[in-house]
Design a protein around this motif. Structure first.
Motif, short mmCIF file in Angstrom:
data_model
loop_
_atom_site.label_atom_id
_atom_site.label_comp_id
_atom_site.label_asym_id
_atom_site.label_seq_id
_atom_site.Cartn_x
_atom_site.Cartn_y
_atom_site.Cartn_z
N UNK A 218 0.85 -1.01 0.01
CA UNK A 218 -0.04 0.14 -0.21
C UNK A 218 0.96 1.40 -0.06
N UNK A 219 0.76 2.09 -0.90
CA UNK A 219 1.47 3.33 -1.13
C UNK A 219 0.57 4.53 -0.64
N UNK A 220 -0.73 4.64 -0.82
CA UNK A 220 -1.41 5.83 -0.54
C UNK A 220 -2.97 5.41 -0.40
N UNK A 221 -3.83 6.26 0.33
CA UNK A 221 -5.16 6.10 0.13
C UNK A 221 -5.58 7.54 -0.51
N UNK A 222 -6.44 7.59 -1.20
CA UNK A 222 -7.08 8.79 -1.71
C UNK A 222 -8.65 8.80 -1.40
N UNK A 223 -8.99 9.70 -0.81
CA UNK A 223 -10.66 10.10 -0.49
C UNK A 223 -10.99 11.34 -1.22
N UNK A 224 -12.15 11.29 -1.78
CA UNK A 224 -12.67 12.55 -2.26
C UNK A 224 -13.92 13.15 -1.39
N UNK A 225 -13.46 14.22 -0.79
CA UNK A 225 -14.29 14.96 0.14
C UNK A 225 -15.03 16.11 -0.23
N UNK A 226 -15.83 16.21 -1.11
CA UNK A 226 -16.34 17.40 -1.80
C UNK A 226 -17.80 17.03 -1.46
N UNK A 227 -18.19 18.10 -0.50
CA UNK A 227 -19.78 18.06 -0.09
C UNK A 227 -20.86 17.93 -1.47
N UNK A 228 -21.72 17.32 -1.15
CA UNK A 228 -22.87 17.09 -2.40
C UNK A 228 -23.61 18.33 -2.07
N UNK A 229 -24.47 18.94 -3.15
CA UNK A 229 -25.45 19.80 -2.79
C UNK A 229 -26.60 19.34 -2.15
#
Length: 184
Positions: free
Chosen positions: A62-73
Motif C-alpha cells: 500500500x502506497x497511499x489512500x485517496x478520498x474525495x471529500x467534496x460535499x454534495x449539493x
C-alpha cells in the motif's frame, strides 16, 4: 466478500499472486469496483464500499489512500430511488458508503501528456459526478450530477479517457455512452 482481493496474472494467464481481504482496514476491500495502472506501475483500486481509492505497487504494498471529500449539493437528486442522506458526522459515518459522495464506481487514468503528466478521473453514483484528480489525489475539478439529460449521469460504470480532455462515459441506468469533450 470471498473475492475482496486484487489478483496478479501474467500476460500468458499464469497466476502470480494476490493481495487484500474483506474489510475496512488499509489494504482490505469492500466491493472492488474498478482498477487502473499508471505509467509508474502504481495500481489504483476503487474500493467503493469503503469510499476510497487505494494505491499499491505491483507487489501489493500500500502506497497511499485517496478520498474525495467534496460535499454534495443540498438539493442533489438521485439517479434512481430515494436521495441518500449524508450523516451529520460525514459520509464515512454512513452504514453503507457505496452511495455516498466520492465513493468510486469507475476509474480512468489518462495517457501521459507531452510533459509526462497523467490524470485520474473518478465517478460516483450520488451525486453523480465525475472528478478530475492529480495522481497524488489532489482534486482538480468536477462536473455533472445525477439525471438523464446530457452531462448528467445514471450510475457510471466505466470511463475511458484517451486524453486529458476527452472522456467516454458508460452509464448503467441510462443505458448509454456519452462522449465528453472538456474545455479547460
Amino acid at each position: 466478500s470471498i473475492n475482496s482481493r486484487v489478483a496478479k496474472v501474467a500476460p500468458d494467464g499464469r497466476w502470480l499472486g494476490s493481495w487484500g481481504s474483506f474489510g475496512s482496514e488499509p489494504g482490505q476491500f469492500n466491493t472492488l469496483h474498478s482498477i487502473q495502472v499508471d505509467a509508474q506501475d502504481q495500481v489504483y483500486v476503487a474500493d467503493r464500499g469503503n469510499r476510497r481509492i487505494q494505491v499499491f505497487d505491483t507487489n501489493g504494498k500500500l502506497l497511499r489512500i485517496i478520498q474525495i471529500n467534496l460535499p454534495s449539493p443540498a438539493d442533489a437528486p438521485s439517479a434512481i430511488g430515494n436521495r441518500p442522506v449524508v450523516p451529520a458526522a460525514g459520509p464515512d459515518a454512513a452504514p453503507t458508503k457505496t452511495m455516498m459522495p466520492g465513493a468510486p464506481w469507475a476509474l480512468c487514468i489518462t495517457p501521459r501528456t507531452a510533459s509526462g503528466q497523467q490524470f485520474l478521473y473518478v465517478s460516483d453514483a450520488w451525486p453523480g459526478r465525475i472528478y478530475k484528480l492529480s495522481l497524488d489525489g489532489k482534486l482538480l475539478g468536477w462536473l455533472g450530477g445525477a439525471g438523464k439529460q446530457l452531462k448528467q449521469f445514471g450510475w457510471i460504470h466505466e470511463i475511458a479517457c484517451p486524453s486529458e480532455n476527452e472522456l467516454y462515459v458508460a452509464e448503467l441506468l441510462n443505458w448509454r455512452l456519452q462522449k465528453l469533450t472538456l474545455h479547460p
